[in-house]
Scaffold this active site. Sequence first.
Site, PDB file in Angstrom:
ATOM      1  N   THR A  70     -63.960  71.344 -18.510  1.00 46.74           N
ATOM      2  CA  THR A  70     -64.885  70.390 -19.132  1.00 46.74           C
ATOM      3  C   THR A  70     -65.538  69.507 -18.067  1.00 46.74           C
ATOM      4  O   THR A  70     -66.745  69.265 -18.087  1.00 46.74           O
ATOM      5  CB  THR A  70     -64.108  69.492 -20.131  1.00 46.74           C
ATOM      6  OG1 THR A  70     -63.249  70.326 -20.914  1.00 46.74           O
ATOM      7  CG2 THR A  70     -65.040  68.718 -21.023  1.00 46.74           C
ATOM      8  N   TRP A  71     -64.725  69.040 -17.156  1.00 49.94           N
ATOM      9  CA  TRP A  71     -65.202  68.167 -16.071  1.00 49.94           C
ATOM     10  C   TRP A  71     -66.228  68.892 -15.206  1.00 49.94           C
ATOM     11  O   TRP A  71     -67.329  68.399 -14.946  1.00 49.94           O
ATOM     12  CB  TRP A  71     -63.989  67.734 -15.243  1.00 49.94           C
ATOM     13  CG  TRP A  71     -64.257  66.733 -14.168  1.00 49.94           C
ATOM     14  CD1 TRP A  71     -65.319  65.874 -14.085  1.00 49.94           C
ATOM     15  CD2 TRP A  71     -63.431  66.469 -13.028  1.00 49.94           C
ATOM     16  NE1 TRP A  71     -65.190  65.099 -12.957  1.00 49.94           N
ATOM     17  CE2 TRP A  71     -64.044  65.439 -12.303  1.00 49.94           C
ATOM     18  CE3 TRP A  71     -62.219  67.009 -12.560  1.00 49.94           C
ATOM     19  CZ2 TRP A  71     -63.502  64.941 -11.114  1.00 49.94           C
ATOM     20  CZ3 TRP A  71     -61.674  66.504 -11.401  1.00 49.94           C
ATOM     21  CH2 TRP A  71     -62.314  65.477 -10.685  1.00 49.94           C
TER      22      TRP A  71
ATOM     23  N   HIS B 290     -63.379  82.176 -19.189  1.00 50.89           N
ATOM     24  CA  HIS B 290     -62.008  82.299 -18.679  1.00 50.89           C
ATOM     25  C   HIS B 290     -61.727  83.760 -18.277  1.00 50.89           C
ATOM     26  O   HIS B 290     -60.591  84.116 -18.021  1.00 50.89           O
ATOM     27  CB  HIS B 290     -60.996  81.909 -19.759  1.00 50.89           C
ATOM     28  CG  HIS B 290     -61.033  80.467 -20.174  1.00 50.89           C
ATOM     29  ND1 HIS B 290     -61.109  79.434 -19.281  1.00 50.89           N
ATOM     30  CD2 HIS B 290     -60.961  79.894 -21.406  1.00 50.89           C
ATOM     31  CE1 HIS B 290     -61.088  78.275 -19.953  1.00 50.89           C
ATOM     32  NE2 HIS B 290     -61.021  78.534 -21.226  1.00 50.89           N
TER      33      HIS B 290
ATOM     34  N   SER C 217     -50.834  70.608 -19.811  1.00 45.11           N
ATOM     35  CA  SER C 217     -52.102  70.388 -20.504  1.00 45.11           C
ATOM     36  C   SER C 217     -52.282  71.449 -21.603  1.00 45.11           C
ATOM     37  O   SER C 217     -52.702  71.145 -22.720  1.00 45.11           O
ATOM     38  CB  SER C 217     -53.244  70.450 -19.490  1.00 45.11           C
ATOM     39  OG  SER C 217     -54.456  70.153 -20.109  1.00 45.11           O
TER      40      SER C 217
ATOM     41  N   LYS D 241     -57.402  75.011 -19.317  1.00 42.83           N
ATOM     42  CA  LYS D 241     -56.848  73.696 -19.005  1.00 42.83           C
ATOM     43  C   LYS D 241     -56.798  73.368 -17.515  1.00 42.83           C
ATOM     44  O   LYS D 241     -55.967  72.585 -17.058  1.00 42.83           O
ATOM     45  CB  LYS D 241     -55.438  73.521 -19.620  1.00 42.83           C
ATOM     46  CG  LYS D 241     -55.289  73.926 -21.050  1.00 42.83           C
ATOM     47  CD  LYS D 241     -56.487  73.666 -21.907  1.00 42.83           C
ATOM     48  CE  LYS D 241     -56.788  72.218 -22.186  1.00 42.83           C
ATOM     49  NZ  LYS D 241     -58.083  72.084 -22.933  1.00 42.83           N
ATOM     50  N   SER D 242     -57.721  73.936 -16.782  1.00 42.48           N
ATOM     51  CA  SER D 242     -57.783  73.661 -15.338  1.00 42.48           C
ATOM     52  C   SER D 242     -58.839  72.630 -14.976  1.00 42.48           C
ATOM     53  O   SER D 242     -59.059  72.370 -13.798  1.00 42.48           O
ATOM     54  CB  SER D 242     -58.084  74.962 -14.582  1.00 42.48           C
ATOM     55  OG  SER D 242     -57.131  75.935 -14.864  1.00 42.48           O
ATOM     56  N   GLY D 243     -59.538  72.068 -15.973  1.00 39.59           N
ATOM     57  CA  GLY D 243     -60.579  71.085 -15.658  1.00 39.59           C
ATOM     58  C   GLY D 243     -61.981  71.605 -15.921  1.00 39.59           C
ATOM     59  O   GLY D 243     -62.966  71.074 -15.394  1.00 39.59           O
TER      60      GLY D 243
HETATM   61  P1  A3P Z   1     -54.850  66.876 -19.128  1.00 43.10           P
HETATM   62  O1  A3P Z   1     -54.417  67.554 -20.390  1.00 43.10           O
HETATM   63  O2  A3P Z   1     -53.847  67.027 -18.025  1.00 43.10           O
HETATM   64  O3  A3P Z   1     -55.248  65.475 -19.323  1.00 43.10           O
HETATM   65  P2  A3P Z   1     -60.164  72.116 -19.640  1.00 43.10           P
HETATM   66  O4  A3P Z   1     -61.423  71.344 -19.595  1.00 43.10           O
HETATM   67  O5  A3P Z   1     -60.131  73.281 -18.712  1.00 43.10           O
HETATM   68  O6  A3P Z   1     -59.783  72.455 -21.030  1.00 43.10           O
HETATM   69  O7  A3P Z   1     -59.046  71.161 -19.049  1.00 43.10           O
HETATM   70  C1  A3P Z   1     -58.664  69.997 -19.730  1.00 43.10           C
HETATM   71  C2  A3P Z   1     -57.988  69.085 -18.742  1.00 43.10           C
HETATM   72  O8  A3P Z   1     -58.975  68.471 -17.902  1.00 43.10           O
HETATM   73  C3  A3P Z   1     -57.252  67.969 -19.437  1.00 43.10           C
HETATM   74  O9  A3P Z   1     -56.148  67.641 -18.612  1.00 43.10           O
HETATM   75  C4  A3P Z   1     -58.323  66.885 -19.458  1.00 43.10           C
HETATM   76  O10 A3P Z   1     -57.825  65.594 -19.679  1.00 43.10           O
HETATM   77  C5  A3P Z   1     -58.907  67.057 -18.073  1.00 43.10           C
HETATM   78  N1  A3P Z   1     -60.251  66.481 -17.968  1.00 43.10           N
HETATM   79  C6  A3P Z   1     -61.247  66.497 -18.883  1.00 43.10           C
HETATM   80  N2  A3P Z   1     -62.320  65.837 -18.439  1.00 43.10           N
HETATM   81  C7  A3P Z   1     -62.000  65.387 -17.222  1.00 43.10           C
HETATM   82  C8  A3P Z   1     -62.724  64.603 -16.247  1.00 43.10           C
HETATM   83  N3  A3P Z   1     -63.958  64.165 -16.477  1.00 43.10           N
HETATM   84  N4  A3P Z   1     -62.103  64.320 -15.080  1.00 43.10           N
HETATM   85  C9  A3P Z   1     -60.850  64.754 -14.847  1.00 43.10           C
HETATM   86  N5  A3P Z   1     -60.119  65.484 -15.725  1.00 43.10           N
HETATM   87  C10 A3P Z   1     -60.694  65.798 -16.891  1.00 43.10           C
END
Ligand code: A3P
Length: 305
Positions: A56-57, A117, A147, A52-54
């Site tokens: 996916t992005w 991870h 998150s 949950k650190s971002g």
């Molecule tokens: P939130 O739950 O705070 O919204 P991971 O990808 O490591 O599982 O992390 C998921 C977190 O990254 C979620 O945070 C999600 O909404 C956020 N996230 C996913 N895609 C993103 C993007 N394109 N830009 C910024 N944050 C993103």
Amino acid sequence: LPLLPREKGWITTSIYQYQGFWYSPQILSSVLACQDHFQAQDTDVLLITAPKSGTTWLKAILFCILNRAELSGSMQHHPLLTQSPHNLVPFLESQLYLEQEIPNLASFASPRLFATHLPYHLFPTSVKDSGCKLVYLCRNPKDTFVSFWHFANKMRSKGTGEMPLEECLDAFCRGTSPFGPYWDHVQGYYKASSEMPERVLFLRYEDLKEDPHVHVKRLADFLGCPLGKQELMDGTVDGILRMCSFDSLKALEVNKSGELSTGIETNWFFRKGEVGDWLNYISVEMGERIDRVMQEKMHGSGLKL
Ligand code: A3P
């Protein structure tokens, strides 16, 4: 542990400690498989995060950076429009967990891009001995925690019922959440990035949010594929960031209604994507508890989250 069949599920309340970190049984079996079977190549790029650190992005951004030559001029056929970032950039863990036989990762085209991870000290020696590049993304622990709590509840909605916030916070602060302790996860990579800056790049979600252009260029430099003069002028970076923005990815059908082979629904990865959302879910006291634990555990590391 043997590789466990998928039906036994990601949804579990048991958690095991192995070499200082905590895992669900399924993940632990794939962590062991990674240690035994993953052979890093010099050209590999590994994206590492605590959950949950971002991830996916940054999966999407790295995919675009590394494949931009082949993809330039065909934005309407871009793979991210029809495929989840998690399919384009697989987790090493799920690769090794879902297959009943160890998959042939050597057959992936070079440069191979995987996410994981895995804590730094659990990597097989080939990762440390090869010239592969590691990109680590960390995030403010309070947002990461919130998150994670939402995500855990999505997973549990398929079986074991909602996880009380206090119970989840307790586990996070004791270090017993999946891939925790969070502070050890982050510090392992922070130290590695100070010792080997040419091999390990340490990034923060908040910095990426604040100045994504700078970070796309920094990533391209680090990965040895710097943006050319033409690319710096022709909107390449803007195009990558538009494609990978939270709103664009979240709006895509594949990310709205898809399901990964792990059974996880793709929309669970797109919640709010904001900095500071923790304030809407946990009390100031709960936030202070996380701060205290982080300060205590990271004292002397030179790292502030
Ligand atoms: P939130 O739950 O705070 O919204 P991971 O990808 O490591 O599982 O992390 C998921 C977190 O990254 C979620 O945070 C999600 O909404 C956020 N996230 C996913 N895609 C993103 C993007 N394109 N830009 C910024 N944050 C993103």
